[in-house]
Scaffold this motif. Structure first.
Motif, PDB file in Angstrom:
ATOM      1  N   LEU A  76       0.847  -1.472  -0.492  1.00 44.07           N
ATOM      2  CA  LEU A  76       0.040   0.319   0.010  1.00 44.07           C
ATOM      3  C   LEU A  76       0.818   1.495   0.011  1.00 44.07           C
ATOM      4  N   TYR A  77       0.529   2.027  -1.252  1.00 46.07           N
ATOM      5  CA  TYR A  77       1.806   2.878  -0.915  1.00 46.07           C
ATOM      6  C   TYR A  77       0.288   4.644  -0.262  1.00 46.07           C
ATOM      7  N   VAL A  78       0.405   5.173   0.235  1.00 41.73           N
ATOM      8  CA  VAL A  78      -0.647   6.761   0.237  1.00 41.73           C
ATOM      9  C   VAL A  78       0.949   7.818   0.303  1.00 41.73           C
ATOM     10  N   TRP A  79       0.167   8.547  -0.428  1.00 41.14           N
ATOM     11  CA  TRP A  79       0.751   9.631  -1.267  1.00 41.14           C
ATOM     12  C   TRP A  79      -0.780  10.834  -0.453  1.00 41.14           C
ATOM     13  N   HIS A  80       0.442  12.153   0.498  1.00 46.58           N
ATOM     14  CA  HIS A  80      -0.804  13.407   0.436  1.00 46.58           C
ATOM     15  C   HIS A  80      -0.629  14.359  -0.383  1.00 46.58           C
ATOM     16  N   SER A  81      -1.567  14.914  -0.783  1.00 46.33           N
ATOM     17  CA  SER A  81      -1.800  15.692  -1.490  1.00 46.33           C
ATOM     18  C   SER A  81      -1.351  17.330  -1.498  1.00 46.33           C
ATOM     19  N   PRO A  82      -0.534  17.523  -1.711  1.00 47.40           N
ATOM     20  CA  PRO A  82       0.295  18.598  -1.724  1.00 47.40           C
ATOM     21  C   PRO A  82      -0.661  20.222  -1.342  1.00 47.40           C
ATOM     22  N   PHE A  83      -1.621  19.691  -1.952  1.00 47.25           N
ATOM     23  CA  PHE A  83      -3.282  21.078  -2.663  1.00 47.25           C
ATOM     24  C   PHE A  83      -4.434  20.682  -1.241  1.00 47.25           C
ATOM     25  N   ALA A  84      -3.773  20.207  -0.208  1.00 42.57           N
ATOM     26  CA  ALA A  84      -5.114  20.425   0.665  1.00 42.57           C
ATOM     27  C   ALA A  84      -4.744  20.889   1.831  1.00 42.57           C
ATOM     28  N   ARG A  85      -3.131  21.546   1.592  1.00 46.46           N
ATOM     29  CA  ARG A  85      -2.395  22.634   2.358  1.00 46.46           C
ATOM     30  C   ARG A  85      -3.869  24.022   2.869  1.00 46.46           C
ATOM     31  N   ASP A  86      -3.494  24.413   4.218  1.00 44.10           N
ATOM     32  CA  ASP A  86      -4.875  25.833   4.363  1.00 44.10           C
ATOM     33  C   ASP A  86      -3.691  26.694   3.272  1.00 44.10           C
ATOM     34  N   ASP A  87      -2.769  27.014   2.989  1.00 44.20           N
ATOM     35  CA  ASP A  87      -2.286  27.675   2.119  1.00 44.20           C
ATOM     36  C   ASP A  87      -2.604  28.283   0.877  1.00 44.20           C
ATOM     37  N   VAL A  88      -3.134  26.816   0.210  1.00 44.47           N
ATOM     38  CA  VAL A  88      -3.452  27.194  -1.355  1.00 44.47           C
ATOM     39  C   VAL A  88      -4.840  27.062  -1.819  1.00 44.47           C
ATOM     40  N   ARG A  89      -5.281  28.154  -2.370  1.00 46.61           N
ATOM     41  CA  ARG A  89      -6.069  28.790  -3.048  1.00 46.61           C
ATOM     42  C   ARG A  89      -7.378  27.955  -2.560  1.00 46.61           C
ATOM     43  N   PRO A  90      -8.707  27.717  -2.426  1.00 45.53           N
ATOM     44  CA  PRO A  90      -9.948  27.177  -3.014  1.00 45.53           C
ATOM     45  C   PRO A  90     -10.086  26.146  -4.201  1.00 45.53           C
ATOM     46  N   LEU A  91      -9.750  26.819  -5.116  1.00 46.63           N
ATOM     47  CA  LEU A  91     -10.406  26.728  -6.982  1.00 46.63           C
ATOM     48  C   LEU A  91      -9.245  26.008  -6.640  1.00 46.63           C
ATOM     49  N   GLU A  92      -7.694  25.811  -6.186  1.00 44.67           N
ATOM     50  CA  GLU A  92      -6.741  24.646  -6.604  1.00 44.67           C
ATOM     51  C   GLU A  92      -6.367  23.542  -5.377  1.00 44.67           C
ATOM     52  N   ARG A  93      -7.499  24.219  -5.033  1.00 40.61           N
ATOM     53  CA  ARG A  93      -7.295  22.613  -3.915  1.00 40.61           C
ATOM     54  C   ARG A  93      -8.218  21.684  -4.673  1.00 40.61           C
ATOM     55  N   ALA A  94      -9.358  21.466  -4.918  1.00 42.81           N
ATOM     56  CA  ALA A  94     -10.244  20.372  -5.507  1.00 42.81           C
ATOM     57  C   ALA A  94      -9.955  20.103  -6.722  1.00 42.81           C
ATOM     58  N   ASN A  95      -8.950  19.410  -7.862  1.00 42.03           N
ATOM     59  CA  ASN A  95      -9.283  19.212  -8.726  1.00 42.03           C
ATOM     60  C   ASN A  95      -8.743  17.318  -8.854  1.00 42.03           C
ATOM     61  N   GLU A  96     -10.005  17.256  -9.990  1.00 44.07           N
ATOM     62  CA  GLU A  96      -9.485  15.641  -9.621  1.00 44.07           C
ATOM     63  C   GLU A  96      -8.658  15.075 -10.884  1.00 44.07           C
ATOM     64  N   ILE A  97      -9.069  16.165 -11.743  1.00 43.47           N
ATOM     65  CA  ILE A  97      -8.240  15.137 -13.520  1.00 43.47           C
ATOM     66  C   ILE A  97      -6.695  15.530 -12.880  1.00 43.47           C
ATOM     67  N   ARG A  98      -6.216  16.410 -12.132  1.00 42.87           N
ATOM     68  CA  ARG A  98      -5.008  16.735 -11.739  1.00 42.87           C
ATOM     69  C   ARG A  98      -4.384  15.884 -10.609  1.00 42.87           C
ATOM     70  N   ASP A  99      -5.630  15.768  -9.470  1.00 38.99           N
ATOM     71  CA  ASP A  99      -4.735  14.878  -8.399  1.00 38.99           C
ATOM     72  C   ASP A  99      -4.737  13.415  -8.951  1.00 38.99           C
ATOM     73  N   ARG A 100      -5.926  12.837  -9.955  1.00 41.94           N
ATOM     74  CA  ARG A 100      -5.562  11.229 -10.940  1.00 41.94           C
ATOM     75  C   ARG A 100      -4.370  11.179 -11.425  1.00 41.94           C
ATOM     76  N   ASN A 101      -4.433  12.084 -12.616  1.00 39.78           N
ATOM     77  CA  ASN A 101      -3.541  12.424 -13.116  1.00 39.78           C
ATOM     78  C   ASN A 101      -1.600  12.619 -12.500  1.00 39.78           C
ATOM     79  N   ALA A 102      -1.825  13.302 -11.332  1.00 44.19           N
ATOM     80  CA  ALA A 102      -0.255  13.285 -10.104  1.00 44.19           C
ATOM     81  C   ALA A 102      -0.129  10.724  -9.734  1.00 44.19           C
ATOM     82  N   LEU A 103      -1.781  10.973  -9.216  1.00 41.34           N
ATOM     83  CA  LEU A 103      -1.645   9.716  -8.755  1.00 41.34           C
ATOM     84  C   LEU A 103      -1.371   9.102  -9.899  1.00 41.34           C
ATOM     85  N   TYR A 104      -1.869   8.617 -10.966  1.00 39.08           N
ATOM     86  CA  TYR A 104      -1.531   7.690 -12.215  1.00 39.08           C
ATOM     87  C   TYR A 104       0.295   7.406 -12.258  1.00 39.08           C
ATOM     88  N   GLN A 105       1.325   9.220 -12.233  1.00 39.21           N
ATOM     89  CA  GLN A 105       2.524   9.265 -12.235  1.00 39.21           C
ATOM     90  C   GLN A 105       3.293   8.863 -11.065  1.00 39.21           C
TER      91      GLN A 105
END
Length: 171
Positions: A76-105
């Motif tokens: 099991l690999y667990v990667w933590h999103s760098p976009f979940a931090r409080d200092d990231v603008r709200p619209l940059e946090r939720a981006n399913e396509i970006r996150d799935r692409n990062a996970l795939y890579q």
């Protein structure tokens, strides 16, 4: 890597899915030996539930990007999103396509695989999907590029399962 389970990896983008994690991942372990999750800022212990699915003998080690946990026949690999931090603008946090692409890579960089299952933390494979997975993998080995398996979408409780085709195939 001869069998379909050894050649399959599951990847999942999760956030606050602890209530479903154990049940969903137990079914996943039946069809794949490796799971990679992208935790998008869970506050309910989701990653810990996934790690618990490996059993009491699991070994977990921290890395610069997350954790890797192993048990006999399971990784099991667990990667933590760098976009979940409080200092990231709200619209940059939720981006399913970006996150799935990062996970795939990340999965591609760390895991040898031939087949990828993409499930959300509130989805699990049906018993039929588990039973037929070796045949599905064989069909992909023979040249099929994409297959769709029956799975269940969980909502607010076990009695609220969506299988009506709005978010997947009609059953």
């Amino acid at each position: 890597m001869n069998d379909a389970r050894a050649r399959t990896v599951m990847m999942s983008r999760v956030k606050n899915e602890a209530r479903w994690a154990l049940r969903a991942i137990e079914r996943t372990w039946e069809v794949c030996a490796t799971v990679g999750i992208w935790d998008d800022g869970s506050t309910d212990g989701t990653a810990e539930e996934y790690i618990a699915s490996l059993g009491a003998d699991a070994e977990t080690r921290a890395t610069s990007w997350g954790t890797v946990s192993t048990a006999p026949g399971k990784t099991l690999y667990v990667w933590h999103s760098p976009f979940a931090r409080d200092d990231v603008r709200p619209l940059e946090r939720a981006n399913e396509i970006r996150d799935r692409n990062a996970l795939y890579q990340l999965v591609k960089s760390n895991v040898p695989f031939e087949h990828v299952l993409c499930l959300d933390g509130d989805e699990w494979l049906s018993e039929e999907a588990i039973r037929t997975w070796p045949k599905v993998a064989a069909a992909m080995d023979a040249g099929a590029d994409f297959v769709q398996l029956p799975f269940v979408y969980l909502w607010d409780g076990d009695d609220q399962q969506r299988i009506d085709g709005i978010y997947g195939p009609e059953v």
